[in-house]
Structure formats: structure tokens, C-alpha cells
Design a protein around this motif. Structure first.
Motif, PDB file in Angstrom:
ATOM      1  N   UNK A   1      82.015  46.023  -5.985  1.00 25.30           N
ATOM      2  CA  UNK A   1      80.763  45.435  -6.418  1.00 25.30           C
ATOM      3  C   UNK A   1      80.145  44.637  -5.272  1.00 25.30           C
ATOM      4  N   UNK A   2      78.825  44.707  -5.185  1.00 27.21           N
ATOM      5  CA  UNK A   2      78.110  43.938  -4.166  1.00 27.21           C
ATOM      6  C   UNK A   2      77.986  42.494  -4.640  1.00 27.21           C
ATOM      7  N   UNK A   3      77.945  41.599  -3.713  1.00 27.99           N
ATOM      8  CA  UNK A   3      77.790  40.202  -4.070  1.00 27.99           C
ATOM      9  C   UNK A   3      78.986  39.382  -3.637  1.00 27.99           C
ATOM     10  N   UNK A   4      79.002  38.167  -4.102  1.00 27.00           N
ATOM     11  CA  UNK A   4      80.052  37.225  -3.730  1.00 27.00           C
ATOM     12  C   UNK A   4      81.204  37.308  -4.718  1.00 27.00           C
ATOM     13  N   UNK A   5      82.324  37.795  -4.247  1.00 23.01           N
ATOM     14  CA  UNK A   5      83.533  37.818  -5.053  1.00 23.01           C
ATOM     15  C   UNK A   5      84.601  37.084  -4.269  1.00 23.01           C
ATOM     16  N   UNK A   6      85.095  36.009  -4.814  1.00 22.03           N
ATOM     17  CA  UNK A   6      86.092  35.223  -4.093  1.00 22.03           C
ATOM     18  C   UNK A   6      87.480  35.837  -4.261  1.00 22.03           C
ATOM     19  N   UNK A   7      88.350  35.444  -3.366  1.00 24.68           N
ATOM     20  CA  UNK A   7      89.731  35.896  -3.408  1.00 24.68           C
ATOM     21  C   UNK A   7      90.390  35.448  -4.711  1.00 24.68           C
TER      22      UNK A   7
END
Length: 94
Positions: free
Chosen positions: A18-24
Motif C-alpha cells: 500500500x502507498x502511504x506511511x506505514x510504520x514498522x
């Protein structure tokens, strides 16, 4: 089914595409919650099969057990890799 689709199926790794901000943290918490769901699924299927539900076959139960085992194995390996990476970073001298 392509190998990429199979490797991400059911374990919360589809968030990586998925595009966007995905944190660890989000990826790991999604992995843990999905592995937990996969662990509970064989129990639910076995209980339904023992209660006489004709929609559940013993083959479905065995397949769910194998999938849960794969999920746990994958989670343990990922945890080991993260710990090894952390130790490697901590051993870097500045």
C-alpha cells in the motif's frame, strides 16, 4: 496464483504494497494480530466439525493447522531476524 500473492496472503504483509506511511510498528502489529487469528481458526473449525457441521471437512481443519504452523514459523523467523539486526546495529562503534 503468483508466488508474491501467496507469500503475502493472510499474514498482514499486504500492507507493504500500500502507498502511504506505514510504520514498522503497524506492520508488526498487523502480523501478530493476523497470526493470532490464523492460530485460532483451526480450533474454531475443529469445534464446528465436532459439533456436526457438515460444511466443515476434516481436510479444512488440517489445512488450517498447516497454515497456522506456517504463520507461527514465519513470525518466529521474523522475530529472530529483527533481534539479530538490532544486535548488529548495537555492535556498531561510533
Amino acid at each position: 496464483m503468483p508466488i508474491d500473492d501467496f507469500s503475502k496472503q493472510g499474514f498482514g504483509l499486504s500492507k507493504l504494497d500500500e502507498k502511504g506511511e506505514t510504520s514498522f510498528k503497524d506492520v508488526l502489529s498487523g502480523l501478530v494480530s493476523n497470526v493470532n487469528a490464523e492460530i485460532q481458526k483451526p480450533d474454531q473449525l475443529l469445534q464446528a466439525q465436532m459439533m456436526g457441521n457438515t460444511d466443515v471437512d476434516i481436510h479444512d481443519v488440517v489445512t488450517a493447522i498447516a497454515k497456522a504452523d506456517l504463520g507461527v514459523t514465519m513470525a518466529v523467523q521474523m522475530t529472530s531476524k529483527v533481534v539479530n539486526a538490532y544486535n548488529a546495529v548495537m555492535n556498531i562503534s561510533i
